[in-house]
Design an enzyme around this catalytic site. Structure first.
Site, PDB file in Angstrom:
ATOM      1  CG  LEU A   1     -13.729   8.700  15.752  1.00  0.00           C
ATOM      2  CD1 LEU A   1     -13.467   9.938  16.598  1.00  0.00           C
ATOM      3  CD2 LEU A   1     -12.897   8.747  14.464  1.00  0.00           C
TER       4      LEU A   1
ATOM      5  CG  LEU B   1       2.653 -10.533   5.860  1.00  0.00           C
ATOM      6  CD1 LEU B   1       3.420 -11.308   6.924  1.00  0.00           C
ATOM      7  CD2 LEU B   1       2.695 -11.272   4.524  1.00  0.00           C
TER       8      LEU B   1
ATOM      9  CB  VAL C   1       6.999 -17.297   8.322  1.00  0.00           C
ATOM     10  CG1 VAL C   1       6.373 -17.851   7.049  1.00  0.00           C
ATOM     11  CG2 VAL C   1       7.863 -16.079   8.029  1.00  0.00           C
TER      12      VAL C   1
ATOM     13  CE1 TYR D   1     -14.665  -8.322   8.679  1.00  0.00           C
ATOM     14  CE2 TYR D   1     -13.521 -10.111   7.571  1.00  0.00           C
ATOM     15  CZ  TYR D   1     -13.933  -8.799   7.599  1.00  0.00           C
ATOM     16  OH  TYR D   1     -13.644  -7.973   6.542  1.00  0.00           O
TER      17      TYR D   1
ATOM     18  CB  SER E   1     -13.816  -9.871   2.643  1.00  0.00           C
ATOM     19  OG  SER E   1     -12.687 -10.645   2.900  1.00  0.00           O
TER      20      SER E   1
ATOM     21  CE  LYS F   1     -16.736  -7.217   5.670  1.00  0.00           C
ATOM     22  NZ  LYS F   1     -17.203  -5.830   5.713  1.00  0.00           N
TER      23      LYS F   1
ATOM     24  CB  ILE G   1     -10.192   0.647   2.723  1.00  0.00           C
ATOM     25  CG1 ILE G   1      -9.291  -0.552   3.067  1.00  0.00           C
ATOM     26  CG2 ILE G   1     -10.504   0.653   1.228  1.00  0.00           C
ATOM     27  CD1 ILE G   1      -9.968  -1.915   2.937  1.00  0.00           C
TER      28      ILE G   1
ATOM     29  CB  ALA H   1     -18.917   1.700   9.288  1.00  0.00           C
TER      30      ALA H   1
ATOM     31  CG  ASN I   1      -9.578  -0.367  14.109  1.00  0.00           C
ATOM     32  OD1 ASN I   1      -8.780  -0.435  15.039  1.00  0.00           O
ATOM     33  ND2 ASN I   1      -9.356  -0.956  12.936  1.00  0.00           N
TER      34      ASN I   1
ATOM     35  NE  ARG J   1      -4.142 -15.268   2.818  1.00  0.00           N
ATOM     36  CZ  ARG J   1      -3.955 -16.590   2.984  1.00  0.00           C
ATOM     37  NH1 ARG J   1      -3.543 -17.337   1.975  1.00  0.00           N
ATOM     38  NH2 ARG J   1      -4.183 -17.146   4.156  1.00  0.00           N
TER      39      ARG J   1
HETATM   40  P1  NAD Z   1     -10.669   0.002   9.476  1.00  0.00           P
HETATM   41  O1  NAD Z   1     -10.917  -0.616  10.801  1.00  0.00           O
HETATM   42  O2  NAD Z   1      -9.415   0.762   9.292  1.00  0.00           O
HETATM   43  O3  NAD Z   1     -11.890   0.946   9.055  1.00  0.00           O
HETATM   44  C1  NAD Z   1     -13.208   0.683   9.444  1.00  0.00           C
HETATM   45  C2  NAD Z   1     -13.740   1.948  10.083  1.00  0.00           C
HETATM   46  O4  NAD Z   1     -15.102   1.731  10.465  1.00  0.00           O
HETATM   47  C3  NAD Z   1     -12.978   2.340  11.353  1.00  0.00           C
HETATM   48  O5  NAD Z   1     -12.586   3.698  11.238  1.00  0.00           O
HETATM   49  C4  NAD Z   1     -13.996   2.152  12.469  1.00  0.00           C
HETATM   50  O6  NAD Z   1     -13.822   3.078  13.503  1.00  0.00           O
HETATM   51  C5  NAD Z   1     -15.308   2.325  11.731  1.00  0.00           C
HETATM   52  N1  NAD Z   1     -16.477   1.658  12.320  1.00  0.00           N
HETATM   53  C6  NAD Z   1     -16.589   0.366  12.712  1.00  0.00           C
HETATM   54  N2  NAD Z   1     -17.840   0.137  13.148  1.00  0.00           N
HETATM   55  C7  NAD Z   1     -18.526   1.304  13.012  1.00  0.00           C
HETATM   56  C8  NAD Z   1     -19.854   1.714  13.302  1.00  0.00           C
HETATM   57  N3  NAD Z   1     -20.746   0.873  13.829  1.00  0.00           N
HETATM   58  N4  NAD Z   1     -20.216   2.985  13.039  1.00  0.00           N
HETATM   59  C9  NAD Z   1     -19.317   3.857  12.520  1.00  0.00           C
HETATM   60  N5  NAD Z   1     -18.053   3.537  12.245  1.00  0.00           N
HETATM   61  C10 NAD Z   1     -17.663   2.278  12.496  1.00  0.00           C
HETATM   62  O7  NAD Z   1     -10.783  -1.176   8.399  1.00  0.00           O
HETATM   63  P2  NAD Z   1     -10.465  -1.168   6.848  1.00  0.00           P
HETATM   64  O8  NAD Z   1      -9.313  -2.086   6.627  1.00  0.00           O
HETATM   65  O9  NAD Z   1     -10.411   0.209   6.327  1.00  0.00           O
HETATM   66  O10 NAD Z   1     -11.758  -1.923   6.311  1.00  0.00           O
HETATM   67  C11 NAD Z   1     -12.842  -1.237   5.731  1.00  0.00           C
HETATM   68  C12 NAD Z   1     -13.877  -2.236   5.278  1.00  0.00           C
HETATM   69  O11 NAD Z   1     -13.280  -3.136   4.358  1.00  0.00           O
HETATM   70  C13 NAD Z   1     -14.462  -3.104   6.384  1.00  0.00           C
HETATM   71  O12 NAD Z   1     -15.822  -3.336   6.116  1.00  0.00           O
HETATM   72  C14 NAD Z   1     -13.675  -4.386   6.278  1.00  0.00           C
HETATM   73  O13 NAD Z   1     -14.394  -5.489   6.779  1.00  0.00           O
HETATM   74  C15 NAD Z   1     -13.505  -4.481   4.771  1.00  0.00           C
HETATM   75  N6  NAD Z   1     -12.359  -5.302   4.346  1.00  0.00           N
HETATM   76  C16 NAD Z   1     -11.109  -5.021   4.828  1.00  0.00           C
HETATM   77  C17 NAD Z   1     -10.040  -5.816   4.429  1.00  0.00           C
HETATM   78  C18 NAD Z   1      -8.650  -5.572   4.988  1.00  0.00           C
HETATM   79  O14 NAD Z   1      -7.831  -6.494   4.945  1.00  0.00           O
HETATM   80  N7  NAD Z   1      -8.331  -4.381   5.469  1.00  0.00           N
HETATM   81  C19 NAD Z   1     -10.242  -6.860   3.532  1.00  0.00           C
HETATM   82  C20 NAD Z   1     -11.532  -7.098   3.052  1.00  0.00           C
HETATM   83  C21 NAD Z   1     -12.586  -6.303   3.474  1.00  0.00           C
HETATM   84  C1  WQD Z   2      -1.659 -12.959   5.238  1.00  0.00           C
HETATM   85  C2  WQD Z   2      -0.666 -14.113   5.307  1.00  0.00           C
HETATM   86  C3  WQD Z   2      -0.733 -15.389   7.331  1.00  0.00           C
HETATM   87  C4  WQD Z   2       0.802 -12.368  10.028  1.00  0.00           C
HETATM   88  C5  WQD Z   2      -7.301 -11.549   6.563  1.00  0.00           C
HETATM   89  C6  WQD Z   2      -8.755 -11.878   6.752  1.00  0.00           C
HETATM   90  C7  WQD Z   2      -9.513 -11.664   5.495  1.00  0.00           C
HETATM   91  C8  WQD Z   2      -9.246 -10.257   4.935  1.00  0.00           C
HETATM   92  C9  WQD Z   2      -7.808  -9.941   4.860  1.00  0.00           C
HETATM   93  C10 WQD Z   2     -10.971  -8.792   5.715  1.00  0.00           C
HETATM   94  C11 WQD Z   2      -1.279 -15.369   5.912  1.00  0.00           C
HETATM   95  C12 WQD Z   2       0.606 -14.723   7.144  1.00  0.00           C
HETATM   96  C13 WQD Z   2       0.365 -13.013   8.877  1.00  0.00           C
HETATM   97  C14 WQD Z   2       2.003 -12.806  10.644  1.00  0.00           C
HETATM   98  C15 WQD Z   2       2.256 -14.465   8.944  1.00  0.00           C
HETATM   99  N1  WQD Z   2      -9.791  -9.245   5.782  1.00  0.00           N
HETATM  100  N2  WQD Z   2       1.081 -14.036   8.363  1.00  0.00           N
HETATM  101  N3  WQD Z   2       2.688 -13.842  10.059  1.00  0.00           N
HETATM  102  O1  WQD Z   2      -5.266 -14.019   6.623  1.00  0.00           O
HETATM  103  O2  WQD Z   2      -5.118 -13.443   4.159  1.00  0.00           O
HETATM  104  O3  WQD Z   2      -6.798 -12.371   5.534  1.00  0.00           O
HETATM  105  O4  WQD Z   2      -7.191 -10.206   6.128  1.00  0.00           O
HETATM  106  O5  WQD Z   2     -11.902  -9.158   5.092  1.00  0.00           O
HETATM  107  O6  WQD Z   2     -10.851 -11.841   5.798  1.00  0.00           O
HETATM  108  O7  WQD Z   2      -8.853 -13.250   7.146  1.00  0.00           O
HETATM  109  O8  WQD Z   2      -4.424 -11.756   5.858  1.00  0.00           O
HETATM  110  O9  WQD Z   2      -2.585 -10.294   6.533  1.00  0.00           O
HETATM  111  O10 WQD Z   2      -3.665 -11.773   8.280  1.00  0.00           O
HETATM  112  O11 WQD Z   2      -2.261 -12.817   6.517  1.00  0.00           O
HETATM  113  O12 WQD Z   2       2.897 -15.424   8.481  1.00  0.00           O
HETATM  114  O13 WQD Z   2       2.412 -12.307  11.684  1.00  0.00           O
HETATM  115  O14 WQD Z   2       0.414 -13.736   6.172  1.00  0.00           O
HETATM  116  O15 WQD Z   2      -0.583 -16.686   7.845  1.00  0.00           O
HETATM  117  O16 WQD Z   2      -0.768 -16.455   5.200  1.00  0.00           O
HETATM  118  P1  WQD Z   2      -5.371 -13.019   5.556  1.00  0.00           P
HETATM  119  P2  WQD Z   2      -3.236 -11.581   6.880  1.00  0.00           P
END
Ligand code: NAD
Ligand code: WQD
Length: 339
Positions: free
Chosen positions: A33, A199, A216, A149, A124, A153, A12, A81, A35, A230
């Site tokens: 870096l 997913l 699924v 996790y 989140s 948040k 993101i 991060a 992730n 979702r």
């Molecule tokens: P991502 O893992 O792709 O990006 C997170 C980045 O933070 C990575 O590049 C990682 O290397 C870096 N990082 C982690 N810990 C660090 C530290 N201590 N210092 C410096 N860098 C660090 O994840 P994303 O999907 O881009 O998520 C970004 C943010 O959004 C996160 O806070 C995540 O919890 C939140 N979020 C993500 C989702 C999702 O489904 N992707 C949903 C809700 C919230």
């Molecule tokens: C979506 C749906 C699974 C994989 C997670 C975190 C949440 C947020 C977003 C950061 C669910 C189903 C998945 C697979 C499947 N992240 N699924 N087969 O669980 O909504 O949320 O990511 O904040 O905190 O919990 O996302 O993409 O893992 O799953 O059937 O192999 O897909 O059961 O219903 P989720 P997801």
């Protein structure tokens, strides 16, 4: 404005860096870096035609971060991060609490020290747990999260609420629903290290043959077709919301020192609907089986986006077709680059 994007080489963060630059801001990225890969910086530069400043810094390293703040006079921080693997957080709670909370504490302490008074935080929809009503709005009760996790948040939001009440710092927490898709250029996207849990990368990796089969998780839920529902949102729409949020603060338009917004589309999509949409819009056949529920999954959740739409003047515009075709194009680009 000069904006620090922590975690800016991640999924993101990288899309947000692009959106900020496209809106005329100067972007400074720090990432450890853990992730993501440093090459993402070149991809951001290629898309935007501008050079971002990047430094490999761990946000838990106060001294290194302090030096970065000192060197670059910043106006705002977007703090992405964090570690984000829900299952891993259950196995390694201390690593998650330490990384996600210490990094936030350091950012806030340095914002205070260097008078950087505008912070956007990645929260989140996980803070809502199993929703009491749908679509879920920002007034809903925040619940005890299922995972460490999720708890990071919830605690982070409390830290922000208390800090903004006592200091000059203003903050906005953005509660993302399920971010998917990739930049239309296919130069940046989601790059999960190891086996993905979410997913969309499981779908695209199954379609390309990296994974044998898609499971699924659960078909007997009380939902439209028995699978979980979702609110999937295109990452570029999500990125644009960050630009709006940061500009709201920088222009002094915040209505309170601490604000919270849902970022979703407002549409609930089931797992099976997502699979069928992927097959329809990409022409790829997915090898999937219907199997048992995954522990910890909420049954269904989607956002009430009225507050973000009305107050931020932002609305997600990209369709389900955009989400799956952009995610697929990114997976194909990854394959091409690995050949
Ligand atoms: P991502 O893992 O792709 O990006 C997170 C980045 O933070 C990575 O590049 C990682 O290397 C870096 N990082 C982690 N810990 C660090 C530290 N201590 N210092 C410096 N860098 C660090 O994840 P994303 O999907 O881009 O998520 C970004 C943010 O959004 C996160 O806070 C995540 O919890 C939140 N979020 C993500 C989702 C999702 O489904 N992707 C949903 C809700 C919230
Ligand atoms: C979506 C749906 C699974 C994989 C997670 C975190 C949440 C947020 C977003 C950061 C669910 C189903 C998945 C697979 C499947 N992240 N699924 N087969 O669980 O909504 O949320 O990511 O904040 O905190 O919990 O996302 O993409 O893992 O799953 O059937 O192999 O897909 O059961 O219903 P989720 P997801």
């Amino acid at each position: 404005m000069r904006i620090l994007v922590t975690g800016g080489t991640g999924f993101i963060g990288s899309h947000t860096a692009v959106a900020l630059i496209e809106n005329g801001h100067d972007v400074f990225i720090v990432d450890n870096l853990n992730n993501s890969r440093a090459e993402v910086v070149q991809s951001i530069n290629k898309i935007t035609g501008k050079a971002v400043i990047f430094s490999t810094i761990d946000c838990c390293d106060f001294t290194a971060l302090d030096a970065f703040f000192m060197q670059h006079k910043l106006d705002a921080v977007i703090h992405f991060a964090a570690l984000k693997a829900v299952g891993e957080s259950v196995q390694k709670p201390l690593a998650y609490y330490k990384n996600n909370l210490l990094s936030l504490l350091n950012i806030l302490e340095l914002c205070q020290k260097h008078q950087v008074n505008n912070v956007v935080f990645s929260s989140s929809c996980t803070v809502y747990g199993e929703p009491d009503y749908l679509p879920i709005d920002e007034q809903a009760r925040v619940k005890q999260p299922e995972s460490p996790y999720g708890n990071t948040k919830k605690i982070a939001e409390e830290i922000l609420r208390d800090t903004t009440a006592a200091t000059q710092i203003k903050a906005i927490s953005l509660r993302y629903f399920n971010p998917v898709g990739a930049h239309a250029s296919a130069l940046i996207g989601e790059y999960p290290m190891g086996r993905p849990n979410n997913l969309m990368p499981v779908i695209t990796q199954t379609a390309i043959g990296k994974l044998n089969q898609l499971q699924v998780f659960g078909t007997d839920y009380e939902t439209v077709d028995g699978s979980n529902v979702r609110d999937y949102i295109h990452v570029v729409d999500l990125a644009q919301a960050h630009v709006v949020a940061i500009e709201r603060m920088l222009q002094g338009k915040s209505k309170a020192a601490y604000e919270v917004f849902n970022l979703g589309t407002g549409n609930g999509i089931s797992v099976l609907e997502m699979i069928h949409a992927f097959e329809k819009y990409t022409g790829q056949k997915l090898n999937y089986i219907l199997t048992h529920r995954r522990p910890g999954d909420v049954v269904q959740v989607w956002a009430n986006t009225n507050y973000a739409n009305d107050e931020l003047g932002w609305k997600a515009t990209r369709t389900l077709e955009d989400m799956v075709t952009d995610a697929w194009r990114w997976e194909l680009a990854l394959k091409q680059n690995s050949n």
